[in-house]
Design an enzyme around this catalytic site. Structure first.
Site, short mmCIF file in Angstrom:
data_model
loop_
_atom_site.label_atom_id
_atom_site.label_comp_id
_atom_site.label_asym_id
_atom_site.label_seq_id
_atom_site.Cartn_x
_atom_site.Cartn_y
_atom_site.Cartn_z
N CYS A 108 33.51 37.86 42.66
CA CYS A 108 33.87 39.17 42.54
C CYS A 108 35.30 39.46 42.74
O CYS A 108 35.90 38.95 43.57
CB CYS A 108 33.22 39.78 43.99
N CYS A 111 36.90 42.54 45.15
CA CYS A 111 36.63 42.41 46.94
C CYS A 111 35.76 41.04 47.19
O CYS A 111 36.13 40.03 46.77
CB CYS A 111 36.42 43.74 47.52
N SER A 112 34.63 41.45 47.69
CA SER A 112 33.71 40.29 47.75
C SER A 112 32.10 40.93 47.73
O SER A 112 31.49 40.56 48.51
CB SER A 112 34.02 39.67 49.19
N CYS A 113 31.96 41.78 46.71
CA CYS A 113 30.54 41.99 46.38
C CYS A 113 29.59 40.83 46.36
O CYS A 113 29.97 39.93 45.68
CB CYS A 113 30.40 43.02 45.23
#
Length: 203
Positions: A108, A111-113
């Protein structure tokens, strides 16, 4: 500096982000807005119940059942929802299959999906700036850092997970596992292999 001295009392303090999280939790608990037991239950659920075992079950079933795999690759969201793996961070799923020709890896970049219902809480490295930047620029080098070396003829495809779409990698089934049932196969499927930074374990 105090933090460089292992005997200094401050050297035992957690990193700044961990301190901020703990301070926030303490304030919210004292105000009666958060129940620590409920937080522990949520964390335990994502680490142990909604963790990578869910994804491993999906992959193992795909290895065993060609019709299931075809449906998964066609509409992963519906298939995993039918298994009860849905909810926050798992609304829109796409499954991608590793083959001899193509190895898939997920990142991602913003961000951190991450597909929580299938893989649990994302590892710290997945959220790091270094992984998010390097996975796109030099995926083979990143794979090498994880101990994965692919043949030159195998293409590496990087998928960018977003708030709209999250990915599950179907790792290649190891040779010599034709006699194994779903439960045994699940033990070969790691979280990293379903992100694409690892391979399924050879028994």
């Amino acid at each position: 500096m105090p933090h460089d001295d292992p005997n200094h009392p401050h050297s035992l303090l957690p990193s700044d982000p961990a301190l901020r999280v703990k301070a926030l939790e303490t304030i919210l608990t004292r105000k009666g807005l958060v129940d620590p037991a409920a937080l522990d239950t949520i964390i335990d659920t994502y680490e142990n119940k909604i963790g990578p075992r869910n994804g491993a079950q999906v992959v193992a079933r795909a290895w065993l059942d060609p019709a299931f795999k075809a449906a998964l690759l066609q509409d992963a969201t519906a298939v995993v929802a039918d298994l009860g793996f849905y909810g926050r961070q798992g609304e829109h799923m796409v499954a991608v299959e590793n083959t001899a020709e193509t190895h898939n890896m997920v990142v991602c970049t913003l961000c951190s999906c991450y597909p929580w219902p299938l893989l649990g809480i994302p590892p710290g490295w997945y959220k790091s700036d270094a992984y998010r930047a390097r996975a796109v620029r030099e995926p083979r080098a990143v794979l090498a850092d994880f101990g994965v070396t692919l043949p030159e003829e195998t293409a590496v495809r990087v998928w960018d997970s977003t708030a709209e779409v999250r990915y599950l990698v179907l790792p290649r089934r190891p040779e010599g596992t034709g006699h194994m049932d779903e439960a045994a196969l699940m033990d070969l499927i790691t979280r990293d292999s379903m992100i694409g930074t690892g391979l399924a374990v050879t028994p």
